[in-house]
Each structure stands twice: as C-alpha cells, then as structure tokens.
Design an enzyme around this catalytic site. Structure first.
Site, PDB file in Angstrom:
ATOM      1  N   THR A 254      47.537  57.044  46.300  1.00  0.00           N
ATOM      2  CA  THR A 254      46.360  56.213  46.043  1.00  0.00           C
ATOM      3  C   THR A 254      46.751  55.003  45.204  1.00  0.00           C
ATOM      4  O   THR A 254      47.476  55.133  44.219  1.00  0.00           O
ATOM      5  CB  THR A 254      45.300  57.037  45.298  1.00  0.00           C
ATOM      6  OG1 THR A 254      44.863  58.070  46.171  1.00  0.00           O
ATOM      7  CG2 THR A 254      44.115  56.186  44.887  1.00  0.00           C
TER       8      THR A 254
ATOM      9  N   ARG B 295      38.525  64.215  41.443  1.00  0.00           N
ATOM     10  CA  ARG B 295      38.093  63.925  42.806  1.00  0.00           C
ATOM     11  C   ARG B 295      38.574  65.053  43.710  1.00  0.00           C
ATOM     12  O   ARG B 295      39.757  65.424  43.666  1.00  0.00           O
ATOM     13  CB  ARG B 295      38.684  62.605  43.303  1.00  0.00           C
ATOM     14  CG  ARG B 295      38.357  61.402  42.435  1.00  0.00           C
ATOM     15  CD  ARG B 295      38.438  60.131  43.280  1.00  0.00           C
ATOM     16  NE  ARG B 295      38.459  58.914  42.475  1.00  0.00           N
ATOM     17  CZ  ARG B 295      37.410  58.386  41.847  1.00  0.00           C
ATOM     18  NH1 ARG B 295      36.241  58.994  41.888  1.00  0.00           N
ATOM     19  NH2 ARG B 295      37.528  57.259  41.168  1.00  0.00           N
TER      20      ARG B 295
ATOM     21  N   SER C  28      36.586  46.131  38.811  1.00  0.00           N
ATOM     22  CA  SER C  28      36.191  46.515  40.155  1.00  0.00           C
ATOM     23  C   SER C  28      34.768  47.048  40.232  1.00  0.00           C
ATOM     24  O   SER C  28      33.828  46.382  39.834  1.00  0.00           O
ATOM     25  CB  SER C  28      37.199  47.520  40.686  1.00  0.00           C
ATOM     26  OG  SER C  28      36.910  47.815  42.014  1.00  0.00           O
ATOM     27  N   HIS C  29      34.649  48.294  40.675  1.00  0.00           N
ATOM     28  CA  HIS C  29      33.334  48.895  40.918  1.00  0.00           C
ATOM     29  C   HIS C  29      32.721  49.457  39.633  1.00  0.00           C
ATOM     30  O   HIS C  29      31.612  49.964  39.660  1.00  0.00           O
ATOM     31  CB  HIS C  29      33.491  50.015  41.935  1.00  0.00           C
ATOM     32  CG  HIS C  29      34.542  51.008  41.527  1.00  0.00           C
ATOM     33  ND1 HIS C  29      35.867  50.661  41.461  1.00  0.00           N
ATOM     34  CD2 HIS C  29      34.464  52.283  41.115  1.00  0.00           C
ATOM     35  CE1 HIS C  29      36.564  51.702  41.043  1.00  0.00           C
ATOM     36  NE2 HIS C  29      35.735  52.701  40.816  1.00  0.00           N
TER      37      HIS C  29
ATOM     38  N   LYS D 228      44.520  42.667  35.588  1.00  0.00           N
ATOM     39  CA  LYS D 228      45.753  43.090  36.264  1.00  0.00           C
ATOM     40  C   LYS D 228      46.550  41.872  36.705  1.00  0.00           C
ATOM     41  O   LYS D 228      46.001  40.776  36.862  1.00  0.00           O
ATOM     42  CB  LYS D 228      45.466  44.022  37.433  1.00  0.00           C
ATOM     43  CG  LYS D 228      44.904  43.378  38.667  1.00  0.00           C
ATOM     44  CD  LYS D 228      44.879  44.407  39.808  1.00  0.00           C
ATOM     45  CE  LYS D 228      44.311  43.784  41.072  1.00  0.00           C
ATOM     46  NZ  LYS D 228      44.348  44.671  42.207  1.00  0.00           N
TER      47      LYS D 228
ATOM     48  N   ASP E  52      34.517  43.283  42.557  1.00  0.00           N
ATOM     49  CA  ASP E  52      35.506  42.211  42.737  1.00  0.00           C
ATOM     50  C   ASP E  52      35.763  41.862  44.199  1.00  0.00           C
ATOM     51  O   ASP E  52      36.709  41.140  44.511  1.00  0.00           O
ATOM     52  CB  ASP E  52      36.815  42.567  42.023  1.00  0.00           C
ATOM     53  CG  ASP E  52      37.451  43.826  42.562  1.00  0.00           C
ATOM     54  OD1 ASP E  52      36.712  44.698  43.078  1.00  0.00           O
ATOM     55  OD2 ASP E  52      38.680  43.965  42.478  1.00  0.00           O
TER      56      ASP E  52
ATOM     57  N   LYS F 288      43.104  44.810  49.342  1.00  0.00           N
ATOM     58  CA  LYS F 288      42.062  45.185  50.279  1.00  0.00           C
ATOM     59  C   LYS F 288      40.992  44.107  50.240  1.00  0.00           C
ATOM     60  O   LYS F 288      40.927  43.343  49.276  1.00  0.00           O
ATOM     61  CB  LYS F 288      41.518  46.563  49.963  1.00  0.00           C
ATOM     62  CG  LYS F 288      41.004  46.776  48.555  1.00  0.00           C
ATOM     63  CD  LYS F 288      40.686  48.253  48.376  1.00  0.00           C
ATOM     64  CE  LYS F 288      40.027  48.528  47.055  1.00  0.00           C
ATOM     65  NZ  LYS F 288      41.000  48.870  46.002  1.00  0.00           N
TER      66      LYS F 288
ATOM     67  N   ASP G  48      31.946  45.364  46.644  1.00  0.00           N
ATOM     68  CA  ASP G  48      31.921  45.859  45.267  1.00  0.00           C
ATOM     69  C   ASP G  48      32.062  44.730  44.240  1.00  0.00           C
ATOM     70  O   ASP G  48      32.019  43.552  44.589  1.00  0.00           O
ATOM     71  CB  ASP G  48      33.034  46.893  45.058  1.00  0.00           C
ATOM     72  CG  ASP G  48      34.407  46.245  45.058  1.00  0.00           C
ATOM     73  OD1 ASP G  48      34.577  45.231  45.756  1.00  0.00           O
ATOM     74  OD2 ASP G  48      35.305  46.742  44.359  1.00  0.00           O
TER      75      ASP G  48
ATOM     76  N   ASP H 107      36.742  43.594  46.868  1.00  0.00           N
ATOM     77  CA  ASP H 107      37.805  44.135  47.728  1.00  0.00           C
ATOM     78  C   ASP H 107      37.380  45.385  48.492  1.00  0.00           C
ATOM     79  O   ASP H 107      38.092  45.830  49.382  1.00  0.00           O
ATOM     80  CB  ASP H 107      39.107  44.369  46.936  1.00  0.00           C
ATOM     81  CG  ASP H 107      38.939  45.306  45.758  1.00  0.00           C
ATOM     82  OD1 ASP H 107      37.817  45.811  45.543  1.00  0.00           O
ATOM     83  OD2 ASP H 107      39.940  45.519  45.039  1.00  0.00           O
ATOM     84  N   ARG H 108      36.225  45.944  48.148  1.00  0.00           N
ATOM     85  CA  ARG H 108      35.769  47.130  48.882  1.00  0.00           C
ATOM     86  C   ARG H 108      34.667  46.759  49.868  1.00  0.00           C
ATOM     87  O   ARG H 108      34.025  45.727  49.722  1.00  0.00           O
ATOM     88  CB  ARG H 108      35.210  48.170  47.912  1.00  0.00           C
ATOM     89  CG  ARG H 108      36.230  48.686  46.937  1.00  0.00           C
ATOM     90  CD  ARG H 108      35.638  49.789  46.103  1.00  0.00           C
ATOM     91  NE  ARG H 108      36.634  50.303  45.183  1.00  0.00           N
ATOM     92  CZ  ARG H 108      36.616  51.536  44.680  1.00  0.00           C
ATOM     93  NH1 ARG H 108      35.640  52.355  44.998  1.00  0.00           N
ATOM     94  NH2 ARG H 108      37.560  51.933  43.863  1.00  0.00           N
TER      95      ARG H 108
ATOM     96  N   GLU I 292      41.853  52.937  52.678  1.00  0.00           N
ATOM     97  CA  GLU I 292      41.701  54.036  51.740  1.00  0.00           C
ATOM     98  C   GLU I 292      40.294  54.604  51.846  1.00  0.00           C
ATOM     99  O   GLU I 292      39.349  53.868  52.155  1.00  0.00           O
ATOM    100  CB  GLU I 292      41.915  53.552  50.317  1.00  0.00           C
ATOM    101  CG  GLU I 292      43.308  53.075  50.040  1.00  0.00           C
ATOM    102  CD  GLU I 292      43.478  52.775  48.567  1.00  0.00           C
ATOM    103  OE1 GLU I 292      44.126  53.568  47.887  1.00  0.00           O
ATOM    104  OE2 GLU I 292      42.944  51.770  48.099  1.00  0.00           O
ATOM    105  N   GLU I 293      40.195  55.881  51.497  1.00  0.00           N
ATOM    106  CA  GLU I 293      38.894  56.543  51.518  1.00  0.00           C
ATOM    107  C   GLU I 293      37.919  55.900  50.523  1.00  0.00           C
ATOM    108  O   GLU I 293      36.713  56.042  50.677  1.00  0.00           O
ATOM    109  CB  GLU I 293      39.041  58.028  51.213  1.00  0.00           C
ATOM    110  CG  GLU I 293      39.870  58.405  49.968  1.00  0.00           C
ATOM    111  CD  GLU I 293      39.285  58.005  48.653  1.00  0.00           C
ATOM    112  OE1 GLU I 293      38.062  58.104  48.513  1.00  0.00           O
ATOM    113  OE2 GLU I 293      40.064  57.598  47.762  1.00  0.00           O
TER     114      GLU I 293
END
Ligand code: G16
Length: 543
Positions: free
Chosen positions: A344, A496, A113-114, A126, A279, A376, A277, A281-282, A363-364
């Site tokens: 989450t 976080r 991801s990111h 995954k 991959d 997402k 991002d 999805d963001r 999501e945040e």
C-alpha cells in the site's frame, strides 16, 4: 531581505507515513515544526542551486501560512525558481503534472488528503521527486533521520509573496512564479481523452453530478467538465475549496459522500455521479443506485482502456496494491500482460511506471491512475469513465454487470476500526503473525486456507525490499482476508480488514456485498479476535 539561520532542536515523530508527514494542525503550528521538516528535506536533497521547486496544497487550514514559510526557506537555499499554484492551490495530481511538464527537480505538497481539515483537523506535507511521484522510502527515511539530528534551519526574512495574483516576485535570488492551478493539468487531460465524444454526450442530454466536497478538485472539475466539456452549470457541486472543507469529510466513499449516494439512489438521479477527495487524487464512481468499487473500477478501465485515445496502443502492465481485489489480475491475464502486486502506498508504483512495466495502477482506497503522471488522479479517473460512457453508450451499471459476466465478480469490502488503542492494535497484529504458520490447510467457515503470510515486496526495478506490509490469508477458492494498520491516521491506530470473495457464477453476481462476504467476515473476526482485542463490537466504517 536577508537570510537568517535559526537554532532549533529535533522534534520527535517526524517520520513520514504511507504518504508524507500527517499530524494535527496544532502539531504543525508548534514553533519550528514545519521548518524542521522542510530543512530536513532540503538537507537530504543537497544542493538546490539552479533548480525548480513546485509548491501547492489542497487549500486546507494552514496551507497559506505553510506556503509562505516554504517560499522563504526555498529562497534561502538558492532555488532558481519556485512555482506556486494560485491561492496556494494545486491538487496532488496537478503537482505531479507540473513537475514533469516544467522539468522541476521536485515539489512540496501540503495536504492530509482525505483527513478532515480546519483548525482542529489535520495537516500534512510530502516531497515529490523529479519524476513527479512521492519520494521513495529511501528518501523519506533519510529525511526522517535528518530530522532527528537537526540543529538549525535557514530562511529569508523577505515579505510575504502575494500568492493570489498570477505573476513573478523575486525573493532573494529565487524567482517565485504564481501559476494558474488548472491550466497545465487540463491540457494534459485533453490529450488523453476523447473530449469531442464527451462533449457530444453532454450535448445529447447526459446528466452528471461531480461532488468536489469543498476540496481541491472543484476548480479542476469546473474548468474541465463544465468549461471544456460543456456540461451544464451545476454539474459540479461543492466546487469551492474551503479551509475546513465546509465541515465535510472529503473522503470519497459511500459513507462520507452520503449526499451524492442519496442523490444517485433517488428518482431524479443523474446518469453518472463522481466525487474526489481533499487533494484530488482519489475518486469514487457511481451509477444510478449503484456504486463501483475502486478495485472493479481499475479492472474495468484496464479492460476497456483502448477506447480512450491516450491508451489506444494498449497497456504494458497493471499494478495494484496488495489489499486491492484481484479483479484486475483477471483482466491482465486475459490481455496477456503482467499484473504487479505492491505494498500500500502510491510511491511503490513509481519505479514500475518509470520502467514502462505498468500503464494503469490502482488501489482499493479509491485511487486510480496511470503513467501520465506519478500520482493517483481523481479527475483523470472520472474523465476516463466519461470517455468509456461516451464510447459505449451504455450506463455504468451495465458496463460493470457485463464486466462481471465476462471475468467473474470479486466481491469486496473494507472494514475499518478507527482510532483504536495503538498498543492493542500492535498486539493484535503480533498475535496474528504468530498464528500464520499454522493456518495453511485449516478450514475457516468453509474456506480452506491455501497460505498465510506477512506481505513483503522486492521492487523488481531497484531491488529494494520492504517487509511487514500486511497479513494475508489466501484461500484455495480465491478468497482473501487481509489485515493491516493504516499509515495515514493521526489518532491512535486504525485497523483495516479487507475481505474478498471470487464468484464466477453470473446468477450469484447481484447479492448484497456484506451478505456475500458474511462467512469470511466472521472468519476474519475469529482468527484475529478483533472484538476482544480492540474492544469494538463492529467496525467504525464499512466501505
Ligand atoms: C495514501 C496513499 C495510498 C494509500 C492510502 C491509504 O493515500 O497514497 O497509497 O492507499 O493512503 O493508506 P492507509 O491504508 O495506510 O491509510 P492518500 O489519498 O491518503 O494520499
């Protein structure tokens, strides 16, 4: 071609986190590491004969090598068909889309991801199920347990498949098809949004910058935004996926997408800015000198959803992760629909979407999506905003300002303490848990604690329960402080801290966020003794 059985031994630590197994590239390159995990997936799934598997990744370093290994292993397990994105490229939402459209039994996504890429960066894997979404906890735990007792794996010794050329190759009994990475996804988007209206918007001189951050969304944004929607060339920047993301950190937030934020704050700022991002999805949404928080973005899309053709019939419900601000809850209340609060991890939305209990999720952590797929979706969110801008003719800042006037503003910020000592992080959380029962009724910097707990969740569809999903301190004035440890980092622990303040008064809607939240930030620090317990005087990243 022959199928080989290779002896192996369990390698500790193959438990998937918030979203799959993520480790440093050097960990994944150890002998047997990837093979063990993939074999554990196949063993958990059982008979693969006659089934279709989708495979693709975000193009980061090790993507191509991993795909060749997975193709050989899939062939040794009797898959009828494997669909691979051209060049090994498939964004996470595109994998979900292809699984659903082509009725595959599942997919393997290669991405961290990111997290940064390159030989010294991170890699990840995954498994997604037939509905198109990430495997639920029960499946990921079974994969992990299998990895603890694995003794052998099977793979074909077939030569490498040319994954850059569209077409079909036979590997053992398996038909391997290299597919266009973008086509199925672009077709799905065309059906959801008013492409004619968006095309007219661009034709009328509307300007935009989409930052692909040299990650996977570049080709999708280029085809759809510049190709199908007619935005001028140069609208999509950093659009070629690179193995190290060009040294950028493909995490679309105002800190990591600083180049875009600077552009949007300048005199020549385009009307609209967006980034995605690693991959795909963001998403991050930016107006002129104005960035939209992901929590607000979810609430605003929900409030205006019927402007987009794919959502004209209205929403069945909204779902958000627990730390995400409660802005969406207010919209759900006004619309008379439920708002679900989940832990989450996008995987927790899957059952709600399948059961028709939610249409939009968010999501945040810069993730927004809907029931069109089970991940997402970065480009989808950007197209939704474009549809909204085209339908209203209003700039981003005005749409957000008017939303706050109607619903009130949920000031929101996340403070990350990255790569801290794992033992210290666990101790901080354990100490907080001990304090929870005594917090109700206490006044923290002027905010009275209504209740404090360690979030647990029972899925209303399948009844499964998860506990220990983050500590929340909820105030009587609607403010919240939430603490949790990230499940996606690869170095030490990341704490976080999420801070939220509800402000109904429009005259107070335009304060700097950190200033508006100052009393809660100070309370968050003193309740958890963050500085003392982590040895850090301030967060590493504030978004
Ligand atoms: C993943 C999950 C998201 C989660 C995010 C951050 O996103 O799919 O649901 O919000 O990680 O998780 P954490 O706070 O545990 O680091 P992605 O985009 O990394 O796959």
């Amino acid at each position: 071609m022959a199928i080989q059985t290779v002896a192996t031994h369990p390698i500790p630590g193959q438990r998937p986190g918030t979203s799959g197994l993520r480790k440093k590239v050097e960990v994944f390159r150890q002998p047997h590491y990837l093979e063990n995990f993939v074999q554990s997936v196949f063993d958990t799934l059982g008979d693969c004969a006659g089934k279709t598997l989708v495979v693709g990744g975000d193009g980061r370093y090790h993507n191509r090598a991993a795909i060749q290994t997975i193709l050989r292993m899939a062939a040794a397990h009797g898959y009828a068909q494997v669909l691979v994105g051209q060049g090994g490229i498939l964004s996470t939402p595109a994998v979900s889309c292809v699984i659903r459209k082509r009725q595959a039994s599942g997919g393997i996504i290669l991405s961290a991801s990111h997290n940064p890429g390159g030989p010294d960066g991170d890699f990840g894997i995954k498994y997604n199920i037939a509905a198109g979404g990430p495997a639920p906890e029960g499946v990921t735990e079974a994969i992990y347990r299998r990895s603890e007792s694995i003794a052998q794996y099977r793979l074909s010794d077939a030569p490498e498949v040319d994954i850059d050329r569209l077409g079909v190759t036979q590997v053992e009994q398996t038909r391997v098809e290299v597919i266009d990475s973008v086509a199925d996804y672009a077709e799905l988007m065309r059906g959801l949004f008013d492409f004619d209206a968006i095309r007219k918007l661009f034709a009328g001189g509307f300007t935009m910058r989409f930052d692909g951050m040299h990650a996977v969304s570049g080709p999708y944004a280029k085809t759809i935004i510049e190709g199908m929607l007619g935005a001028p060339e140069g609208t999509v920047i950093n659009c070629v996926p690179l193995e190290d993301f060009g040294g950028l950190h493909p995490d679309p937030n105002p800190v990591n997408a600083a180049q875009l934020i600077e552009l949007m704050g300048g005199a020549d700022a385009p009307d609209f800015g967006a980034a995605s991002d690693g991959d795909g999805d963001r998403n991050m949404i930016v107006g002129r000198d104005f960035d939209v928080t992901p929590s607000d973005s979810l609430a605003i899309l929900a409030a205006n959803a019927t402007l987009a053709p794919g959502y004209r019939q209205g929403l069945k419900g909204i779902a958000r992760s627990m730390p995400t601000s409660r802005a969406a809850d207010r919209v759900a209340e006004a619309l008379g629909i439920p708002c679900h609060e989940t832990p989450t991890g996008w995987k927790f939305f899957g059952t709600l979407l399948d059961a028709g209990m939610a249409t939009l999720c968010g999501e945040e952590s810069y993730g927004t999506g809907s029931d069109h797929i089970r991940e997402k979706d970065g480009v989808w969110a950007v197209l939704f905003w474009l549809n909204l801008l085209a339908a209203t003719g209003k700039p981003v800042e005005r749409i957000v300002g008017e939303h706050w006037e109607r619903f009130g503003r949920n000031y929101y910020s996340r403070h990350d303490y990255e790569a801290i000592d794992t033992a210290a992080a666990n101790l901080l959380m354990a100490d907080l848990r001990v304090k929870l029962p005594a917090l109700a009724g206490q006044v923290l910097n002027g905010h009275t604690v209504d209740f404090a707990d360690d979030f647990s969740y029972t899925d209303p569809v399948d009844g499964s329960t998860v506990t220990g999903q983050g500590i929340r301190i909820v105030m009587t004035d609607g403010s919240r402080i939430v603490y949790r440890l990230s499940g996606t980092g690869t170095e030490g622990a990341t704490l976080r801290v999420y801070i939220e303040l509800y402000e109904p008064d429009p005259s107070q809607h335009h304060r700097p966020t950190q200033q508006a939240l100052a009393s809660l930030i100070a309370a968050a620090d003193s309740v958890a003794n963050i500085a003392m317990q982590t040895g850090r005087a301030s967060p590493s990243v504030i978004t």
